[in-house]
Design an enzyme around this catalytic site. Structure first.
Site: not given
Ligand code: CA
Length: 420
Positions: A127, A134, A143, A200, A202, A232, A236, A239, A243, A252, A256, A348, A362
């Site tokens: 992926d 995104h 960030r 997500e 995709e 996907d 969150r 994650q 991550y 993840k 899928t 995404t 988002e």
């Molecule tokens: Ca993805």
């Protein structure tokens, strides 16, 4: 764009059907318990195993579709065979063909009475993270706007090696996972059902021709057999805790979901578009070598357990920063062999507008701005019983190329994940 190719299967001649003769996607349906290769034409599917048995489809080996692995075997045969089989099917189903219609009609099944299987055997799943809007949205949330895009992002397609074992076909339920979470308000992590489960939007590129060593962007484009819609599913909160420093893992791995049909690159050829303008030139091995994105309108609906669907996202595959061909070429730079049936998620697909964001993360801006659905309910993330449906359409002059729905319903977490 081309125009509608008329078929003697009347339902394939409307401007709205996702499956005109211009499409001819590949998939598998359950004939009893047997995964059977097929294509779609209007409101019907055409059983390709049965067509081969009539002796009317003799291109290539002439027996690709006699077993469940037939779609993979066909993909491995390469672009000349793909085109030849497509041309043969087009001829057999075209309005001007009056021969053998009865024998072919006997191979048709009403689509609404068939259950679709996974369209192919997924070898491995990678992926990517190639949607600029995104990546910018997520980076801004995590960030700040100044550091939204990591310094590598405009130079290489970022990706991770995912799991093929949890790729499922549209219509499969998805179970909310448990996982290790750590809220900023607590000093220690806890093992709980995910509270921030997400989708997500995709596209997935399906590798047809295998490779063993680095290939160019042009070679990569030719190796891609076709495309599917891909959701996907992402936890969150799992994650956010797991991550760093190696990227997503259990967040993840739950599931899928892909659409039941692979729409071929050849069917999508009239809809090719360029990648966007770039502020940094890409290094030679990633340079654009022609239009390799596609103009495919995409949307997502969210249907709550007891309510009508609300469209939560409308965007377009052409919003991507890197094409699947660039991602595949990049994937091989290490010498990594690629196999028939490898699936590459695009990342995404969000557009610039708020209504074009391809995930709840988002859309609700990290949960801070919940969406209001048409029935008045609100959503920051997904709730048990929600059904997410991805749709895609490339629109030509009087015809539409569709993928069939890519849908999944979220089931509640298990009461306890382990027998204690
Ligand atoms: Ca993805």
């Amino acid at each position: 764009m081309g125009s509608l190719i008329k078929s003697w299967v009347e339902s394939a001649n409307s401007a709205e059907t996702p499956f005109p003769l211009n499409n001819l996607p590949f998939g598998r349906y359950f004939d009893g318990a047997v995964k059977t290769p097929c294509t779609a034409i209007g409101d019907d599917i055409l059983d390709l195993r049965a067509v081969e048995k009539t002796g009317l489809l003799t291109v290539g080996r002439g027996d690709f579709f006699q077993h469940a692995g037939g779609v993979n075997a066909f993909m491995e045969a390469g672009p000349e065979t793909w085109s030849a089989v497509r041309a043969a099917l087009t001829k057999l189903l075209s309005e001007s063909n009056f021969e053998k219609r009865e024998a072919l009609s006997a191979c048709l099944r009403p689509m609404n009475e068939t259950r679709m299987a996974m369209p192919f055997d997924v070898s491995e799943f990678t992926d990517f993270y190639a949607g600029r809007h995104h990546a910018t949205n997520v980076g801004t949330m995590f960030r700040g706007a100044e550091n939204a895009l990591p310094p590598n992002w405009l130079h290489i397609p970022i990706g991770y090696n995912g799991r093929a074992s949890s790729v499922v076909v549209s219509g499969s339920d998805v179970r909310r996972p448990w996982g290790q979470l750590k809220s900023p308000d607590h000093d220690v992590p806890a093992f709980l059902p995910s509270r921030r489960f997400d989708f997500e939007l995709e596209m997935g590129a399906v590798v047809g021709m295998p490779s063993d060593g680095p290939i160019s962007v042009t070679e990569a484009d030719a190796a891609i057999f076709g495309y599917v819609l891909l959701n996907d599913w992402s936890a969150r909160d799992i994650q956010a805790w797991e991550y760093q420093p190696l990227g997503p893992f259990q967040a993840k791995a739950t599931a899928t979901t892909i659409s039941p049909w692979i729409v071929t690159a050849e069917a999508l050829d009239p809809f090719r578009v360029d990648t966007p303008a770039r502020e940094f030139a890409l290094l030679d091995h990633l340079k654009d070598a022609g239009p390799m994105l596609y103009d495919i309108e995409l949307d997502v609906t969210l249907s709550p357990k007891n309510g009508a669907p609300t469209t939560v996202t409308r965007t377009n595959y052409r919003e991507m920063y890197y094409s699947a061909a660039q991602q595949l070429a990049h994937h091989t730079t290490s010498g990594c062999p690629m196999r028939t049936g490898d699936l590459l998620g695009s990342g995404t697909i969000s557009g610039p507008e708020k209504s074009a964001r391809g995930s709840m993360l988002e859309l609700s801006w990290g949960g801070k701005e919940p969406l209001t659905l048409d029935n008045g309910e609100t959503r920051a993330f997904l709730e048990d019983g929600d059904t997410l449906t991805l749709s895609g359409a490339a629109r030509g002059d009087g015809f539409t190329i569709g993928f069939g729905p890519c849908a999944g319903t979220l089931l509640p977490a298990l009461n306890e994940p382990y027998a204690v």
